[in-house]
Design a protein around this motif. Structure first.
Motif, PDB file in Angstrom:
ATOM      1  N   GLU A  24      -7.699   0.379  -3.541  1.00 57.96           N
ATOM      2  CA  GLU A  24      -9.008   0.750  -2.991  1.00 57.96           C
ATOM      3  C   GLU A  24      -9.977  -0.433  -3.049  1.00 57.96           C
ATOM      4  OE1 GLU A  24     -12.693   3.754  -3.960  1.00 57.96           O
ATOM      5  OE2 GLU A  24     -10.677   4.390  -4.509  1.00 57.96           O
ATOM      6  N   ARG A  25     -10.023  -1.127  -4.178  1.00 60.40           N
ATOM      7  CA  ARG A  25     -10.910  -2.295  -4.301  1.00 60.40           C
ATOM      8  C   ARG A  25     -10.524  -3.393  -3.311  1.00 60.40           C
ATOM      9  NH1 ARG A  25     -10.242  -1.307  -9.896  1.00 60.40           N
ATOM     10  NH2 ARG A  25      -8.791  -3.058 -10.044  1.00 60.40           N
TER      11      ARG A  25
ATOM     12  N   ARG B 199       1.682   9.546 -10.040  1.00 64.14           N
ATOM     13  CA  ARG B 199       2.366   9.541 -11.332  1.00 64.14           C
ATOM     14  C   ARG B 199       1.386   9.297 -12.466  1.00 64.14           C
ATOM     15  NH1 ARG B 199       7.918   6.272  -9.936  1.00 64.14           N
ATOM     16  NH2 ARG B 199       8.652   7.752  -8.390  1.00 64.14           N
ATOM     17  N   ARG B 200       1.868   9.419 -13.655  1.00 64.53           N
ATOM     18  CA  ARG B 200       1.038   9.359 -14.862  1.00 64.53           C
ATOM     19  C   ARG B 200       0.159   8.112 -14.932  1.00 64.53           C
ATOM     20  NH1 ARG B 200       3.376   9.252 -20.912  1.00 64.53           N
ATOM     21  NH2 ARG B 200       1.391   9.231 -21.996  1.00 64.53           N
ATOM     22  N   HIS B 201       0.708   6.961 -14.612  1.00 65.91           N
ATOM     23  CA  HIS B 201      -0.045   5.709 -14.699  1.00 65.91           C
ATOM     24  C   HIS B 201      -0.282   5.100 -13.314  1.00 65.91           C
ATOM     25  CE1 HIS B 201       0.228   5.706 -19.032  1.00 65.91           C
ATOM     26  NE2 HIS B 201       1.528   5.967 -18.934  1.00 65.91           N
ATOM     27  N   GLY B 202      -0.214   5.900 -12.287  1.00 63.31           N
ATOM     28  CA  GLY B 202      -0.363   5.402 -10.924  1.00 63.31           C
ATOM     29  C   GLY B 202      -1.788   5.122 -10.505  1.00 63.31           C
ATOM     30  N   GLY B 203      -2.743   5.574 -11.280  1.00 62.45           N
ATOM     31  CA  GLY B 203      -4.148   5.378 -10.932  1.00 62.45           C
ATOM     32  C   GLY B 203      -4.560   3.921 -10.884  1.00 62.45           C
ATOM     33  N   PHE B 204      -3.959   3.095 -11.708  1.00 67.48           N
ATOM     34  CA  PHE B 204      -4.302   1.670 -11.712  1.00 67.48           C
ATOM     35  C   PHE B 204      -4.043   1.056 -10.342  1.00 67.48           C
ATOM     36  CE2 PHE B 204      -2.979  -2.740 -11.965  1.00 67.48           C
ATOM     37  CZ  PHE B 204      -4.073  -3.320 -12.587  1.00 67.48           C
ATOM     38  N   GLY B 205      -2.871   1.292  -9.805  1.00 65.73           N
ATOM     39  CA  GLY B 205      -2.516   0.739  -8.495  1.00 65.73           C
ATOM     40  C   GLY B 205      -3.390   1.288  -7.391  1.00 65.73           C
ATOM     41  N   ARG B 206      -3.652   2.582  -7.433  1.00 66.22           N
ATOM     42  CA  ARG B 206      -4.506   3.210  -6.423  1.00 66.22           C
ATOM     43  C   ARG B 206      -5.905   2.604  -6.455  1.00 66.22           C
ATOM     44  NH1 ARG B 206      -4.748   8.093  -8.335  1.00 66.22           N
ATOM     45  NH2 ARG B 206      -6.687   7.582  -9.358  1.00 66.22           N
ATOM     46  N   ASP B 207      -6.460   2.441  -7.645  1.00 63.11           N
ATOM     47  CA  ASP B 207      -7.800   1.857  -7.774  1.00 63.11           C
ATOM     48  C   ASP B 207      -7.817   0.401  -7.306  1.00 63.11           C
ATOM     49  OD1 ASP B 207      -8.621   4.281  -8.802  1.00 63.11           O
ATOM     50  OD2 ASP B 207      -8.633   3.590 -10.891  1.00 63.11           O
TER      51      ASP B 207
ATOM     52  N   ALA C 268       0.839  -1.203   0.000  1.00 60.61           N
ATOM     53  CA  ALA C 268       0.000   0.000   0.000  1.00 60.61           C
ATOM     54  C   ALA C 268       0.873   1.253   0.000  1.00 60.61           C
ATOM     55  CB  ALA C 268      -0.942  -0.007   1.200  1.00 60.61           C
ATOM     56  N   ALA C 269       1.922   1.246   0.803  1.00 61.99           N
ATOM     57  CA  ALA C 269       2.826   2.392   0.848  1.00 61.99           C
ATOM     58  C   ALA C 269       3.459   2.650  -0.509  1.00 61.99           C
ATOM     59  CB  ALA C 269       3.895   2.169   1.910  1.00 61.99           C
ATOM     60  N   LEU C 270       3.902   1.594  -1.171  1.00 64.73           N
ATOM     61  CA  LEU C 270       4.511   1.731  -2.494  1.00 64.73           C
ATOM     62  C   LEU C 270       3.492   2.227  -3.517  1.00 64.73           C
ATOM     63  CD1 LEU C 270       6.906   1.330  -4.391  1.00 64.73           C
ATOM     64  CD2 LEU C 270       6.173  -1.047  -4.668  1.00 64.73           C
ATOM     65  N   ILE C 271       2.295   1.660  -3.478  1.00 65.25           N
ATOM     66  CA  ILE C 271       1.242   2.070  -4.415  1.00 65.25           C
ATOM     67  C   ILE C 271       0.911   3.542  -4.230  1.00 65.25           C
ATOM     68  CG2 ILE C 271      -1.206   1.797  -4.947  1.00 65.25           C
ATOM     69  CD1 ILE C 271      -0.770  -1.231  -4.344  1.00 65.25           C
ATOM     70  N   LEU C 272       0.758   3.967  -2.982  1.00 63.63           N
ATOM     71  CA  LEU C 272       0.422   5.364  -2.728  1.00 63.63           C
ATOM     72  C   LEU C 272       1.562   6.299  -3.096  1.00 63.63           C
ATOM     73  CD1 LEU C 272      -1.547   4.962   0.609  1.00 63.63           C
ATOM     74  CD2 LEU C 272      -2.473   5.413  -1.681  1.00 63.63           C
ATOM     75  N   LEU C 273       2.783   5.806  -3.009  1.00 70.72           N
ATOM     76  CA  LEU C 273       3.944   6.614  -3.397  1.00 70.72           C
ATOM     77  C   LEU C 273       3.917   6.936  -4.890  1.00 70.72           C
ATOM     78  CD1 LEU C 273       6.691   7.811  -2.459  1.00 70.72           C
ATOM     79  CD2 LEU C 273       7.714   5.636  -3.151  1.00 70.72           C
ATOM     80  N   VAL C 274       3.529   5.966  -5.705  1.00 70.16           N
ATOM     81  CA  VAL C 274       3.518   6.177  -7.154  1.00 70.16           C
ATOM     82  C   VAL C 274       2.137   6.555  -7.691  1.00 70.16           C
ATOM     83  CG1 VAL C 274       5.480   4.655  -7.524  1.00 70.16           C
ATOM     84  CG2 VAL C 274       3.173   3.744  -7.715  1.00 70.16           C
ATOM     85  N   ALA C 275       1.144   6.638  -6.816  1.00 64.39           N
ATOM     86  CA  ALA C 275      -0.240   6.906  -7.252  1.00 64.39           C
ATOM     87  C   ALA C 275      -0.387   8.227  -7.995  1.00 64.39           C
ATOM     88  CB  ALA C 275      -1.191   6.871  -6.059  1.00 64.39           C
TER      89      ALA C 275
END
Length: 78
Positions: A44-45, A33-41, A24-31
């Motif tokens: 969240e799911r 960025r340009r393509h970070g939305g995939f990881g954030r979404d 989660a920390a890594l995902i939020l760190l790159v969230a």
């Protein structure tokens, strides 16, 4: 390469267990960025599923474990 990383993340995040906070920390760190939305979404799911499992299960031990896992992920990612 991006698709391969997305597949790997999608496969590993739901079964991360104790590593969920670190992921989660890594995902939020790159969230941001340009393509970070995939990881954030995806995060969240996954957190919604964990919280839903906690709410739906009648066993208070399972509820506590699920809630702690979700809170740990958010706490470590913040």
């Amino acid at each position: 390469m991006r698709e391969r990383a997305r597949l790997l993340l999608a496969d590993s995040l739901p079964t991360a267990g104790p590593r969920l906070g670190a992921l989660a920390a890594l995902i939020l760190l790159v969230a941001g960025r340009r393509h970070g939305g995939f990881g954030r979404d995806l995060l969240e799911r996954t957190l919604r599923e964990v919280l839903r499992a906690a709410a739906d299960d009648g066993d208070v031990v399972i509820q506590d474990l699920c809630a702690e896992a979700a809170l740990s992920a958010v706490r470590n990612g913040a």
